[in-house]
Design an enzyme around this catalytic site. Structure first.
Site, short mmCIF file in Angstrom:
data_model
loop_
_atom_site.label_atom_id
_atom_site.label_comp_id
_atom_site.label_asym_id
_atom_site.label_seq_id
_atom_site.Cartn_x
_atom_site.Cartn_y
_atom_site.Cartn_z
N CYS A 75 1.07 -1.22 0.03
CA CYS A 75 -0.04 -0.05 -0.10
C CYS A 75 0.74 1.13 0.01
O CYS A 75 0.42 2.11 0.77
CB CYS A 75 -0.94 0.01 1.40
SG CYS A 75 -2.02 -1.53 1.30
N ALA A 76 1.80 1.19 -0.76
CA ALA A 76 2.77 2.50 -0.77
C ALA A 76 2.08 3.71 -1.11
O ALA A 76 1.09 3.55 -1.85
CB ALA A 76 4.08 2.21 -1.87
N ARG A 122 -1.22 4.58 -4.65
CA ARG A 122 -2.61 5.59 -4.84
C ARG A 122 -2.71 6.05 -6.25
O ARG A 122 -3.67 6.13 -6.84
CB ARG A 122 -2.63 6.63 -3.80
CG ARG A 122 -2.40 6.11 -2.54
CD ARG A 122 -2.59 7.10 -1.27
NE ARG A 122 -3.49 8.03 -1.39
CZ ARG A 122 -3.63 9.11 -1.29
NH1 ARG A 122 -2.27 9.74 -0.70
NH2 ARG A 122 -4.51 10.07 -1.55
N TYR A 146 1.48 -10.76 0.28
CA TYR A 146 1.47 -10.63 -1.45
C TYR A 146 1.24 -11.98 -1.87
O TYR A 146 0.97 -12.02 -2.94
CB TYR A 146 2.88 -10.13 -1.40
CG TYR A 146 3.48 -8.78 -0.69
CD1 TYR A 146 2.48 -7.85 -0.36
CD2 TYR A 146 4.76 -8.80 -0.17
CE1 TYR A 146 2.90 -6.79 0.31
CE2 TYR A 146 4.94 -7.50 0.77
CZ TYR A 146 4.30 -6.65 1.00
OH TYR A 146 4.58 -5.80 1.66
N LYS A 184 10.53 2.05 -9.97
CA LYS A 184 11.82 2.12 -10.13
C LYS A 184 12.65 2.77 -9.03
O LYS A 184 11.90 3.29 -8.14
CB LYS A 184 12.20 2.91 -11.28
CG LYS A 184 11.22 4.09 -11.62
CD LYS A 184 10.88 5.09 -10.74
CE LYS A 184 11.87 5.58 -9.85
NZ LYS A 184 11.40 6.60 -8.73
#
Lengths: 360, 360
Positions: free
Chosen positions: B13-14, B18, B62, B101
């Site tokens: 949920c980085a 979003r 995950y 990246k």
């Protein structure tokens, strides 16, 4: 009572002397008084073509200009290798000196020049015109503002132009016996000056040339760059070249702000110039855009930057001549710092990209 | 008959997830299908907050996302040090991979990732969004035009942003065990990509890091730069940093043209983006201005660049899934070249600014 305008003598008929002659005409406190060339016919043609008054003195040598007791100041656009000789002589004859750049081939020669000017009490200034544009003052306000710009962290400057094959072999700016510093001395001078200007002329601790320098057949630099580093962590890079399309970009990045312009040496238009500035730039929610675009600031000017330079130089000369003031030390100091960094870049290139300490 | 949209699973949920979730929603050929986090509550909150449909699968790991047979593709915004493990596993489970990246900590790890994707027949793409904006295509037209731009001679790119003190110690992007490449991996990735893109992805011959790199207390790079040099004489420099105001400048200079933009990574506005371009730029008579200002080109877009990236990735996945085509090799190749240069910069910094040859 209005003071007599400063009477200028011009040494030689270089292309750039046409622009400076016009600037002298535009300045209210300066006047075109004499021109000297090794050919008196050439001097005469130059005077007619560039609006010298009928009373102007036309001389067949540089010496004759220096020997004219009514010449207050000389403009010296001669090739760099000749400059030490003629500026020293001019200073000895008590002429104030406006010199083209690079001022000298190295700081040792520059010091001979500056010492001659100082000991003879004459004003010295180099011909870096952009510093006299009111845009520079407006940019300085931004860079000096802790709230809008913060502390300077990095600068990148780039000045290139596309010289034709004839220029790359025959122009004085690529001749080892005339302007041995090539692109570094010509366009690189401006890149270095912009960097030092942003750093309030604090010298970098060290300089390393970038790989990829290009030389012409005679071994003169036609493209190069360098990386500069300060004690406090500031960094800068520049790239200068005769091999690429005309570009005059500089970006100053501070902890809180960014300033950018695309025409730092010669503004796109003569009567106004712009830059963009952003402060505490950040993204919109979800990083889909910026909260605010950097804003564009335009500064208008009645006189072109070269006329403002002539006006400032003539004002200083007038203060010495009429009011007995001392020469302004700021200008020779800035020339010397620029030359010191230029020397360091050259030493780094010559030494195979070694780190060179900049010692004043 | 319209094809089923590609079903995406998101690993973690980085914050950046979003933006990518919104991009998936905006793409007509992709759909938000699942999200997995080590905390199922966190995954659930993420799904609600980011407009996942009620039918979306919420997983507490995950692995569970990768084990769901209906997930076509995964988006992997996990810290770089975790990426090799999860991407390899995803590929083995035949999930197509869109990766954040820097893709890996070094090219050795990257090769493990790419080999896993290739041998399992899944598409790989990294999340460099700006390349998918129609502005990039318009800029490419200019750079490819011998009449307008000529041959590329130099590039300078700069991406900085001002991180707060907490970020500089605690953000995953400066943690040696999570994103050990720091600013080089994060913002430097974009700078390198822009340079390679302009060079048509021809690798430089060698790379030398610039002096003045800054490290945080844990030894992770928070500011650095490098100089790149090609066989044919092209040169490039970049500067990337977490220590200065948000700046995203790039300048491409060719023999005949110059292209500049101030927002190359994230355009100022979502629905349009600009650049300035000049061709055979030159001065007015007496060098008192420019014959023409570089012209501004604005490119409008219906979808933001990240949605166009998702659309392109999903199109490629659809071609594999529905039409039996092979994965498009272009995208992993571009990731690998970027990583190779990044590795060379890191090696140069670690080696005390030595020249590092770039060998594919």
């Amino acid at each position: 009572m209005a003071e007599t305008p400063i009477r200028f003598g011009i040494l030689g008929c270089a292309e750039i002397a046409r622009k400076v002659s016009r600037a002298i005409k535009l300045s209210t406190n300066a006047t075109l008084y004499a021109v000297g060339s090794r050919s008196i016919e050439k001097a005469s043609r130059f005077a007619s073509a560039n609006g010298f008054p009928p009373s102007a003195k036309i001389y067949g040598s540089y010496e004759a200009v220096l020997d004219d007791p009514d010449v207050d100041a000389v403009y010296v656009p001669l090739p760099t290798s000749l400059r030490v000789r003629w500026i020293v002589l001019a200073a000895q004859k008590k002429k104030h000196v406006l010199s083209e750049k690079p001022v000298a081939l190295n700081v040792k020669e520059l010091d001979v020049i500056l010492e001659a000017c100082e000991s003879n009490g004459v004003q010295f200034m180099d011909g870096t015109m952009w510093m006299h544009h009111p845009r520079a003052a407006k940019m300085r306000e931004f860079l000096s503002d802790p709230g809008r710009f913060g502390v300077l962290k990095s600068v990148h400057s780039c000045f290139t132009f596309a010289a034709d094959p004839d220029f790359l072999e025959n122009d004085i700016r690529v001749k080892p016996d005339l302007d041995a510093l090539g692109a570094l001395g010509d366009v690189g001078w401006y890149c270095i000056r912009a960097i030092l200007w942003a750093a309030d002329f604090e010298l970098p601790k060290s300089v390393i040339a970038l790989h990829g320098s290009v030389f012409n057949k005679a071994g003169v630099i036609v493209s190069c760059g360098a990386s500069l580093c300060w004690e406090d962590g500031k960094v800068a890079t520049f790239h200068c070249s005769f091999l690429a399309n005309l570009t005059m970009n500089v970006t100053f990045v501070g902890t809180k702000g960014t300033l950018h312009l695309n025409d730092f040496v010669v503004p796109f238009e003569e009567n106004k110039a712009s830059f963009t500035a952003g402060t505490e730039s950040w993204f919109t929610e979800l990083v889909t855009g910026w909260l605010a675009k950097p804003s564009e600031h335009t500064v208008v000017t009645d006189l072109p930057q070269e006329a403002l330079m002539l006006k400032e130089f003539s004002r200083l000369v007038g203060s010495i001549k009429n009011n007995g003031l001392k020469p302004e030390k700021k200008w020779p100091t800035l020339s010397r710092k620029t030359q010191l960094v230029l020397d360091a870049v050259k030493a780094s290139i010559d030494g195979g990209l070694v780190a060179v300490e900049v010692v004043s």
